[in-house]
Write a protein that holds these residues in place. Structure first.
Motif, PDB file in Angstrom:
ATOM      1  N   ILE A  35      55.604   8.408   6.748  1.00  0.00           N
ATOM      2  CA  ILE A  35      55.148   7.595   7.873  1.00  0.00           C
ATOM      3  C   ILE A  35      55.922   8.009   9.121  1.00  0.00           C
ATOM      4  N   PRO A  36      55.223   8.319  10.209  1.00  0.00           N
ATOM      5  CA  PRO A  36      55.955   8.671  11.430  1.00  0.00           C
ATOM      6  C   PRO A  36      56.702   7.450  11.970  1.00  0.00           C
ATOM      7  N   ILE A  37      58.003   7.588  12.194  1.00  0.00           N
ATOM      8  CA  ILE A  37      58.752   6.427  12.667  1.00  0.00           C
ATOM      9  C   ILE A  37      59.220   6.597  14.105  1.00  0.00           C
ATOM     10  N   TYR A  38      59.078   7.799  14.622  1.00  0.00           N
ATOM     11  CA  TYR A  38      59.437   8.005  16.026  1.00  0.00           C
ATOM     12  C   TYR A  38      58.706   9.236  16.538  1.00  0.00           C
ATOM     13  N   GLU A  39      58.170   9.172  17.738  1.00  0.00           N
ATOM     14  CA  GLU A  39      57.607  10.397  18.293  1.00  0.00           C
ATOM     15  C   GLU A  39      57.839  10.451  19.789  1.00  0.00           C
ATOM     16  N   ALA A  40      57.993  11.671  20.293  1.00  0.00           N
ATOM     17  CA  ALA A  40      58.218  11.832  21.722  1.00  0.00           C
ATOM     18  C   ALA A  40      57.728  13.196  22.163  1.00  0.00           C
ATOM     19  N   GLU A  41      57.036  13.208  23.304  1.00  0.00           N
ATOM     20  CA  GLU A  41      56.671  14.470  23.937  1.00  0.00           C
ATOM     21  C   GLU A  41      57.865  14.835  24.819  1.00  0.00           C
ATOM     22  N   VAL A  42      58.554  15.903  24.459  1.00  0.00           N
ATOM     23  CA  VAL A  42      59.776  16.181  25.195  1.00  0.00           C
ATOM     24  C   VAL A  42      59.689  17.461  26.036  1.00  0.00           C
ATOM     25  N   GLY A  43      58.508  18.034  26.094  1.00  0.00           N
ATOM     26  CA  GLY A  43      58.363  19.254  26.869  1.00  0.00           C
ATOM     27  C   GLY A  43      58.255  18.972  28.362  1.00  0.00           C
ATOM     28  N   SER A  44      58.399  20.024  29.163  1.00  0.00           N
ATOM     29  CA  SER A  44      58.317  19.824  30.605  1.00  0.00           C
ATOM     30  C   SER A  44      56.891  20.027  31.115  1.00  0.00           C
ATOM     31  N   ALA A  45      55.988  20.485  30.234  1.00  0.00           N
ATOM     32  CA  ALA A  45      54.604  20.700  30.665  1.00  0.00           C
ATOM     33  C   ALA A  45      53.925  19.359  30.939  1.00  0.00           C
ATOM     34  N   LEU A  46      52.909  19.386  31.800  1.00  0.00           N
ATOM     35  CA  LEU A  46      52.192  18.155  32.118  1.00  0.00           C
ATOM     36  C   LEU A  46      51.565  17.578  30.854  1.00  0.00           C
ATOM     37  N   LYS A  47      51.582  16.257  30.776  1.00  0.00           N
ATOM     38  CA  LYS A  47      51.067  15.623  29.561  1.00  0.00           C
ATOM     39  C   LYS A  47      49.542  15.511  29.604  1.00  0.00           C
ATOM     40  N   LYS A  48      48.934  15.893  28.507  1.00  0.00           N
ATOM     41  CA  LYS A  48      47.488  15.738  28.402  1.00  0.00           C
ATOM     42  C   LYS A  48      47.205  14.866  27.194  1.00  0.00           C
ATOM     43  N   GLU A  49      46.262  13.981  27.360  1.00  0.00           N
ATOM     44  CA  GLU A  49      45.980  13.022  26.292  1.00  0.00           C
ATOM     45  C   GLU A  49      45.618  13.726  24.989  1.00  0.00           C
ATOM     46  N   GLU A  50      44.683  14.698  25.089  1.00  0.00           N
ATOM     47  CA  GLU A  50      44.219  15.314  23.846  1.00  0.00           C
ATOM     48  C   GLU A  50      45.291  16.203  23.227  1.00  0.00           C
ATOM     49  N   ALA A  51      46.198  16.723  24.077  1.00  0.00           N
ATOM     50  CA  ALA A  51      47.258  17.579  23.549  1.00  0.00           C
ATOM     51  C   ALA A  51      48.147  16.788  22.604  1.00  0.00           C
TER      52      ALA A  51
END
Lengths: 135, 186
Positions: free
Chosen positions: A15-31
């Motif tokens: 079960i995923p218990i933590y997630e984070a987008e940590v890149g510097s690229a612009l965030k895209k919903e589908e990504a």
């Protein structure tokens, strides 16, 4: 250069218990969904690989286009997974080790139930700072 | 025999048996965790912790007086100092400072900069009202009650709620005069 990186912690019950987008690229919903999907697909590979080696850090176990999956398996079989496009192995290894330490602190909190979501904002800030430093 | 000299908190702390700090912290954590599961209401947990502390306090005071050789305190100010400097050091390994006296000398604050009970702890959103260290206030209350001081203890600051220290306000309600438990003519 804009980099992509998605970090996720998966409990031993998958079960995923933590997630984070940590890149510097612009965030895209589908990504974000795609990243989740790639990491999910890599879980099977981790399952097989984890028992063949005593090392905790498994580098580049799976790839998708130019994205690579690296995993760090803790002794309790919690998996710290990172999807990244950089090739900085040493940095990623240090990143995992330091996040592992943070994760242990979370686990030692008596009010945290092992296997539940990590909601601590302190943890979140620290992880993001580490990501900026190493990846 | 020469009269026993009051010993400092450090001296006693150096001589008593100690346990590993993490074991201590996690054991206390497990108790709080279990209370939260059993009682469900945060308010109830606070009450229960206080009661547990009280029960510890009324026993602990004897141990404290036996080992520390402190003599009768002349006033409440001295009592507070002894609790902060000797009591806390002896049983918790840290010292507190005493400040914020009111004019009558019946109300003060014990400030703990460092508290071994709360290592690793972070309050989740679901138990924001929890006074994690409520056991401490119970201990102090129980111990003081055994030496005929009725007190009321409240938390003013709590590091788990984002403050910079732990502050316990100790308010002396009344000093119960010592009396025989029986009447003279019986």
């Amino acid at each position: 250069m804009a980099s992509t990186a998605c970090f996720m912690i998966i409990s031993k019950n998958d079960i995923p218990i933590y997630e984070a987008e940590v890149g510097s690229a612009l965030k895209k919903e589908e990504a974000a969904h795609q990243h989740q999907f790639i990491l999910h697909a890599a879980l099977d590979v981790v399952q097989d690989l984890a028992w063949t080696t005593s090392a905790m850090f498994l580098k580049s176990i799976d790839r998708f286009n130019d994205l690579v999956v690296s995993v760090y398996v803790t002794a309790g079989h919690t998996r710290l997974m990172l999807l990244h496009d950089s090739r900085n192995d040493d940095g990623i290894k240090s990143f995992f080790q330091e996040v592992h330490e943070l994760y242990i602190k979370i686990l030692l909190n008596p009010l945290y139930l092992p296997g539940s979501r990590v909601t601590s904002s302190h943890f979140d800030t620290k992880v993001r700072a580490l990501a900026r430093k190493y990846i | 025999m020469a009269p026993a000299v009051p010993r400092s908190g450090d001296a006693i702390f150096a001589n008593v048996e100690r346990v590993n700090a993490e074991l201590f912290t996690l054991t206390y954590g497990a108790i709080v965790r279990q209370l939260l599961t059993d009682l469900e209401e945060v308010e109830e947990v606070n009450k229960q912790l206080d009661q547990m502390g009280y029960n510890i306090g009324i026993r602990l005071i004897d141990e404290f007086l036996a080992k520390s050789n402190v003599t009768r305190c002349v006033d409440f100010r001295e009592t507070a100092e002894v609790i902060a400097k000797v009591g806390f050091k002896m049983f918790l390994g840290v010292t507190a400072s005493v400040t914020n006296w009111d004019n009558e000398g019946t109300c003060c604050s014990l400030i703990l900069e460092d508290n071994p009970l709360v290592d690793f702890v972070e309050l989740p959103d679901t138990c924001q009202g929890l006074y994690y260290c409520n056991i401490l206030s119970g201990v102090v209350r129980g111990a003081l009650e055994m030496v005929s001081m009725k007190t009321e203890i409240t938390w003013i600051r709590d590091m788990l709620r984002g403050d910079d220290a732990f502050e316990l306000q100790v308010k002396l309600l009344k000093q119960v005069p010592e009396e025989y438990p029986y009447k003279d003519d019986e």
